[in-house]
Design a protein around this motif. Structure first.
Motif, PDB file in Angstrom:
ATOM      1  N   THR A  54     -34.539 -12.970  46.241  1.00  0.00           N
ATOM      2  CA  THR A  54     -33.826 -13.409  45.323  1.00  0.00           C
ATOM      3  C   THR A  54     -34.253 -11.443  44.237  1.00  0.00           C
ATOM      4  OG1 THR A  54     -33.100 -14.339  43.233  1.00  0.00           O
ATOM      5  CG2 THR A  54     -35.430 -14.835  44.016  1.00  0.00           C
ATOM      6  N   SER A  55     -33.776 -11.785  43.188  1.00  0.00           N
ATOM      7  CA  SER A  55     -33.395 -10.649  42.020  1.00  0.00           C
ATOM      8  C   SER A  55     -33.999 -11.307  41.055  1.00  0.00           C
ATOM      9  CB  SER A  55     -32.025 -10.195  41.751  1.00  0.00           C
ATOM     10  OG  SER A  55     -32.532  -9.750  40.367  1.00  0.00           O
ATOM     11  N   PRO A  56     -35.252 -10.926  40.676  1.00  0.00           N
ATOM     12  CA  PRO A  56     -36.468 -12.096  39.700  1.00  0.00           C
ATOM     13  C   PRO A  56     -35.670 -12.152  38.397  1.00  0.00           C
ATOM     14  CG  PRO A  56     -36.740  -9.014  39.540  1.00  0.00           C
ATOM     15  CD  PRO A  56     -35.992  -8.629  40.192  1.00  0.00           C
ATOM     16  N   LEU A  57     -34.138 -11.619  37.891  1.00  0.00           N
ATOM     17  CA  LEU A  57     -33.853 -12.038  37.077  1.00  0.00           C
ATOM     18  C   LEU A  57     -33.197 -13.596  37.245  1.00  0.00           C
ATOM     19  CD1 LEU A  57     -31.248  -8.750  35.716  1.00  0.00           C
ATOM     20  CD2 LEU A  57     -33.716 -10.360  35.367  1.00  0.00           C
ATOM     21  N   GLU A  58     -33.183 -13.942  36.153  1.00  0.00           N
ATOM     22  CA  GLU A  58     -32.681 -15.865  35.990  1.00  0.00           C
ATOM     23  C   GLU A  58     -31.444 -16.192  36.531  1.00  0.00           C
ATOM     24  OE1 GLU A  58     -32.918 -17.245  32.003  1.00  0.00           O
ATOM     25  OE2 GLU A  58     -33.184 -19.511  32.872  1.00  0.00           O
ATOM     26  N   ARG A  59     -30.394 -15.772  36.779  1.00  0.00           N
ATOM     27  CA  ARG A  59     -28.703 -15.325  37.249  1.00  0.00           C
ATOM     28  C   ARG A  59     -29.000 -15.986  38.810  1.00  0.00           C
ATOM     29  NH1 ARG A  59     -28.710 -11.291  34.398  1.00  0.00           N
ATOM     30  NH2 ARG A  59     -27.794  -9.380  35.229  1.00  0.00           N
ATOM     31  N   CYS A  60     -29.862 -14.887  39.090  1.00  0.00           N
ATOM     32  CA  CYS A  60     -30.063 -14.972  40.647  1.00  0.00           C
ATOM     33  C   CYS A  60     -30.911 -16.495  40.463  1.00  0.00           C
ATOM     34  CB  CYS A  60     -30.914 -13.477  40.674  1.00  0.00           C
ATOM     35  SG  CYS A  60     -29.318 -12.199  41.240  1.00  0.00           S
ATOM     36  N   ARG A  61     -32.080 -16.414  40.811  1.00  0.00           N
ATOM     37  CA  ARG A  61     -33.138 -17.556  40.128  1.00  0.00           C
ATOM     38  C   ARG A  61     -32.327 -18.457  40.937  1.00  0.00           C
ATOM     39  NH1 ARG A  61     -38.814 -16.585  40.215  1.00  0.00           N
ATOM     40  NH2 ARG A  61     -38.928 -14.394  39.476  1.00  0.00           N
ATOM     41  N   GLN A  62     -31.509 -18.949  40.000  1.00  0.00           N
ATOM     42  CA  GLN A  62     -30.512 -19.802  39.776  1.00  0.00           C
ATOM     43  C   GLN A  62     -29.991 -20.266  41.435  1.00  0.00           C
ATOM     44  OE1 GLN A  62     -28.735 -19.765  36.121  1.00  0.00           O
ATOM     45  NE2 GLN A  62     -29.400 -22.009  35.629  1.00  0.00           N
ATOM     46  N   THR A  63     -29.375 -19.327  41.429  1.00  0.00           N
ATOM     47  CA  THR A  63     -28.118 -19.220  42.418  1.00  0.00           C
ATOM     48  C   THR A  63     -29.037 -19.133  43.934  1.00  0.00           C
ATOM     49  OG1 THR A  63     -26.928 -17.715  41.440  1.00  0.00           O
ATOM     50  CG2 THR A  63     -26.580 -17.499  43.382  1.00  0.00           C
TER      51      THR A  63
END
Length: 239
Positions: A54-63
């Protein structure tokens, strides 16, 4: 080689508000985006994932978290800065309707290979580091889990479009022809002769047929017979 699922994060508050979020912190999935992430995870639930990157950004972590939570056995999890969002520099946080009036907007639309965001990175640099990261993880998954492994990379719209453009052998100047919607799944196999693009921007359909899919190899003359339907369930038809 393995199969990689390129999953875009679900819709965010910035997406809904027409804001270019970029790498800003605190941009999370909205209610629609959370539902989208769950639906994507349910589509993939029947496919054992060897690794979720995952990308480190929060929206990707959530997904990515939604994908992992619906796996029978937890896959290896990796945060990869190489597939983070493009650095939009001074464009970050601005409304898309305002950015459309900037001279650079036309370059982004018609000649993205020449587009460099003020105070940020170029789209060419974004593509280079993203493709390198995806291919590196694919090789690692092949070595560790075998050629029939399936793994997922959760990233951003422009990043996934640039990776798909590379896999399709398209010049970056054509990548705006590719659509990658929120929580969509695109499927690529990096074979011995070339990448095989199995699907792009798919938003519905069970993906359990991937369990029986053969590793990438020679292209069947005439197009072949397609995939089967494991366990009697209809799967997504490759596009």
């Amino acid at each position: 080689m393995p199969t990689v699922l390129l999953v875009r994060h679900g819709r965010t508050t910035a997406n809904a508000g027409g804001i270019l979020a970029g790498r800003a912190r605190g941009v999370r999935l909205d209610a629609v985006g959370r539902d989208q992430a769950v639906r994507a995870a349910e589509r993939v639930a029947g496919v054992p994932l060897a690794r979720v990157v995952t990308s480190p950004l929060e929206r990707c972590r959530q997904t990515a978290r939604a994908l992992v939570e619906r796996q029978g056995e937890a896959p290896e999890q990796v945060v990869e800065r190489g597939i983070t969002e493009c650095d939009y520099g001074q464009w970050q946080g601005r409304a898309l309707k305002d950015l459309a009036g900037e001279p650079l907007w036309k370059v982004v639309q018609t000649q993205p290979s020449a587009a460099a965001f003020p105070g940020g990175e170029s789209l060419a640099a974004m593509q280079s580091r993203s493709v390198a990261a995806i291919r590196r993880h694919d090789a690692e998954v092949a070595e560790r889990y075998g050629a029939d492994a399936v793994w997922a990379a959760v990233s951003h719209g422009d990043v996934i479009k640039s990776v798909l453009a590379d896999a399709l052998g398209m010049h970056l100047d054509l990548f705006q022809r590719i659509v990658v919607g929120p929580a969509s799944v695109s499927i690529v196999r990096y074979g011995p002769h070339r990448p095989d693009v199995i699907a792009t921007n798919s938003e519905a359909g069970d993906l359990s047929w991937l369990r029986a899919a053969a590793p990438a190899g020679d292209a069947p003359v005439g197009g072949g017979a397609g995939h089967g339907e494991p366990d009697g369930e209809a799967g997504l038809q490759p596009s």
